[in-house]
Scaffold this motif. Structure first.
Motif, PDB file in Angstrom:
ATOM      1  N   THR A  42       1.138  -1.187  -0.066  1.00  0.00           N
ATOM      2  CA  THR A  42       0.177   0.064   0.040  1.00  0.00           C
ATOM      3  C   THR A  42       0.912   1.318   0.203  1.00  0.00           C
ATOM      4  O   THR A  42       1.990   1.114   0.570  1.00  0.00           O
ATOM      5  CB  THR A  42      -1.040  -0.086   1.227  1.00  0.00           C
ATOM      6  OG1 THR A  42      -0.212   0.191   2.494  1.00  0.00           O
ATOM      7  CG2 THR A  42      -1.704  -1.379   1.346  1.00  0.00           C
ATOM      8  N   VAL A  43       0.372   2.420  -0.508  1.00  0.00           N
ATOM      9  CA  VAL A  43       1.027   3.800  -0.423  1.00  0.00           C
ATOM     10  C   VAL A  43       1.300   3.972   1.125  1.00  0.00           C
ATOM     11  O   VAL A  43       2.530   4.656   1.393  1.00  0.00           O
ATOM     12  CB  VAL A  43       0.154   4.752  -1.133  1.00  0.00           C
ATOM     13  CG1 VAL A  43       0.935   5.949  -1.002  1.00  0.00           C
ATOM     14  CG2 VAL A  43       0.233   4.483  -2.366  1.00  0.00           C
ATOM     15  N   GLU A  44       0.346   3.531   1.929  1.00  0.00           N
ATOM     16  CA  GLU A  44       0.814   3.987   3.283  1.00  0.00           C
ATOM     17  C   GLU A  44       1.873   3.333   3.969  1.00  0.00           C
ATOM     18  O   GLU A  44       2.673   3.937   4.670  1.00  0.00           O
ATOM     19  CB  GLU A  44      -0.760   3.757   4.172  1.00  0.00           C
ATOM     20  CG  GLU A  44      -0.412   4.077   5.693  1.00  0.00           C
ATOM     21  CD  GLU A  44      -1.887   3.544   6.356  1.00  0.00           C
ATOM     22  OE1 GLU A  44      -1.940   4.293   7.616  1.00  0.00           O
ATOM     23  OE2 GLU A  44      -2.691   2.960   5.978  1.00  0.00           O
ATOM     24  N   SER A  45       1.919   2.030   3.528  1.00  0.00           N
ATOM     25  CA  SER A  45       2.961   1.268   4.112  1.00  0.00           C
ATOM     26  C   SER A  45       4.339   1.715   3.286  1.00  0.00           C
ATOM     27  O   SER A  45       5.585   1.622   4.214  1.00  0.00           O
ATOM     28  CB  SER A  45       3.021  -0.389   3.997  1.00  0.00           C
ATOM     29  OG  SER A  45       2.885  -0.673   2.677  1.00  0.00           O
ATOM     30  N   LEU A  46       4.313   2.039   2.181  1.00  0.00           N
ATOM     31  CA  LEU A  46       5.416   2.701   1.487  1.00  0.00           C
ATOM     32  C   LEU A  46       5.795   3.914   2.190  1.00  0.00           C
ATOM     33  O   LEU A  46       7.093   4.114   2.544  1.00  0.00           O
ATOM     34  CB  LEU A  46       5.174   2.923   0.051  1.00  0.00           C
ATOM     35  CG  LEU A  46       5.974   3.811  -0.732  1.00  0.00           C
ATOM     36  CD1 LEU A  46       7.384   3.112  -0.744  1.00  0.00           C
ATOM     37  CD2 LEU A  46       5.564   3.827  -2.056  1.00  0.00           C
ATOM     38  N   VAL A  47       4.993   4.947   2.394  1.00  0.00           N
ATOM     39  CA  VAL A  47       5.368   5.931   3.102  1.00  0.00           C
ATOM     40  C   VAL A  47       5.848   5.684   4.395  1.00  0.00           C
ATOM     41  O   VAL A  47       6.744   6.505   4.847  1.00  0.00           O
ATOM     42  CB  VAL A  47       4.262   7.121   3.055  1.00  0.00           C
ATOM     43  CG1 VAL A  47       4.377   8.468   3.929  1.00  0.00           C
ATOM     44  CG2 VAL A  47       4.067   7.759   1.645  1.00  0.00           C
ATOM     45  N   ASN A  48       5.403   4.993   5.109  1.00  0.00           N
ATOM     46  CA  ASN A  48       5.602   4.730   6.354  1.00  0.00           C
ATOM     47  C   ASN A  48       7.266   4.273   6.560  1.00  0.00           C
ATOM     48  O   ASN A  48       8.097   4.565   7.321  1.00  0.00           O
ATOM     49  CB  ASN A  48       4.600   3.517   7.071  1.00  0.00           C
ATOM     50  CG  ASN A  48       4.879   3.208   8.467  1.00  0.00           C
ATOM     51  OD1 ASN A  48       5.569   4.261   9.373  1.00  0.00           O
ATOM     52  ND2 ASN A  48       5.134   1.856   8.751  1.00  0.00           N
ATOM     53  N   PRO A 122      -1.833   8.993  -3.943  1.00  0.00           N
ATOM     54  CA  PRO A 122      -2.279   8.426  -2.478  1.00  0.00           C
ATOM     55  C   PRO A 122      -3.167   7.363  -2.736  1.00  0.00           C
ATOM     56  O   PRO A 122      -3.220   6.304  -2.109  1.00  0.00           O
ATOM     57  CB  PRO A 122      -3.051   9.406  -1.810  1.00  0.00           C
ATOM     58  CG  PRO A 122      -2.393  10.713  -2.257  1.00  0.00           C
ATOM     59  CD  PRO A 122      -2.230  10.539  -3.961  1.00  0.00           C
ATOM     60  N   GLU A 123      -3.805   7.114  -3.848  1.00  0.00           N
ATOM     61  CA  GLU A 123      -4.711   5.928  -4.040  1.00  0.00           C
ATOM     62  C   GLU A 123      -4.089   4.896  -4.725  1.00  0.00           C
ATOM     63  O   GLU A 123      -4.494   3.638  -5.088  1.00  0.00           O
ATOM     64  CB  GLU A 123      -6.020   6.296  -5.138  1.00  0.00           C
ATOM     65  CG  GLU A 123      -5.890   6.735  -6.463  1.00  0.00           C
ATOM     66  CD  GLU A 123      -4.906   8.207  -6.777  1.00  0.00           C
ATOM     67  OE1 GLU A 123      -4.773   8.455  -7.894  1.00  0.00           O
ATOM     68  OE2 GLU A 123      -4.958   8.936  -5.779  1.00  0.00           O
ATOM     69  N   GLY A 124      -2.714   4.947  -4.979  1.00  0.00           N
ATOM     70  CA  GLY A 124      -1.877   3.987  -5.645  1.00  0.00           C
ATOM     71  C   GLY A 124      -1.599   3.905  -7.090  1.00  0.00           C
ATOM     72  O   GLY A 124      -0.798   3.086  -7.616  1.00  0.00           O
ATOM     73  N   ALA A 125      -2.266   5.029  -7.840  1.00  0.00           N
ATOM     74  CA  ALA A 125      -1.732   5.079  -9.288  1.00  0.00           C
ATOM     75  C   ALA A 125      -0.229   5.708  -9.481  1.00  0.00           C
ATOM     76  O   ALA A 125      -0.013   6.523  -8.628  1.00  0.00           O
ATOM     77  CB  ALA A 125      -2.816   6.155  -9.879  1.00  0.00           C
ATOM     78  N   ILE A 126       0.588   5.341 -10.131  1.00  0.00           N
ATOM     79  CA  ILE A 126       1.831   5.686 -10.316  1.00  0.00           C
ATOM     80  C   ILE A 126       2.116   6.222 -11.898  1.00  0.00           C
ATOM     81  O   ILE A 126       1.905   5.296 -12.690  1.00  0.00           O
ATOM     82  CB  ILE A 126       3.006   4.642  -9.902  1.00  0.00           C
ATOM     83  CG1 ILE A 126       2.510   4.081  -8.489  1.00  0.00           C
ATOM     84  CG2 ILE A 126       4.244   4.913 -10.248  1.00  0.00           C
ATOM     85  CD1 ILE A 126       3.527   2.985  -8.159  1.00  0.00           C
TER      86      ILE A 126
END
Length: 160
Positions: A42-48, A122-126
């Motif tokens: 997830t983006v949250e785990s990436l940023v964390n 934030p929603e995962g689109a890259i």
């Protein structure tokens, strides 16, 4: 200094208990709290992971991405370490990579400089954008963008 196996096991058990208790009180998963050495899904785990000092690597498979210009999918695969990075107020994570290489498209080896820009929403689109410049004049010879997603074209892994 030697540490007994019993003490090591007790410490691991205590850390796991704390992580499980913290997970029960939030919407985060255990992987979000302890992602190091694991895939960051997830983006949250990436940023964390980035904000907590983990070494984060990105694996890129452009064949799983869509070219923004509608052209044929690229079969390029590769990877990089995310460093440095920028986190914007809207939650977009940005990072880049650059390297000198040699192009043989003209039949004659020619030096080129390639810049790759990654923008993770934030929603995962890259969005992955490639800029290729001729050397030594740094004239833009190619620009192409790819639409990918976390775990679909671009995957992240972290470790200390």
């Amino acid at each position: 200094m030697k540490t007994s196996k019993t003490l090591q096991m007790a410490c691991v058990a205590a850390l796991c208990s704390m992580a499980i208790a913290a997970t029960a009180e939030t919407t985060q998963t255990l992987d979000d709290i302890l992602p190091y050495g694991r895939s960051l899904k997830t983006v949250e785990s990436l940023v964390n992971a980035l904000e907590n000092g983990a070494i984060v690597n990105a694996s890129v498979d452009l064949s799983a991405c869509t070219r923004q210009d509608g052209g044929t999918a690229s079969q390029t695969r590769g990877g990089l370490t995310v460093s440095p990075y920028r986190l914007q107020a809207d939650g977009t994570l940005s990072f880049s990579d650059s390297h000198f290489t040699v192009s043989t498209r003209s039949g004659t080896p020619m030096p080129i400089m390639q810049f790759l820009r990654y923008s993770v929403k934030p929603e995962g689109a890259i969005t992955v954008t490639s800029f290729i410049f001729s050397v030594p004049d740094y004239r833009l010879t190619s620009e192409v963008g790819f639409d990918c997603a976390i775990n679909d074209g671009v995957s992240f892994h972290a470790a200390y």
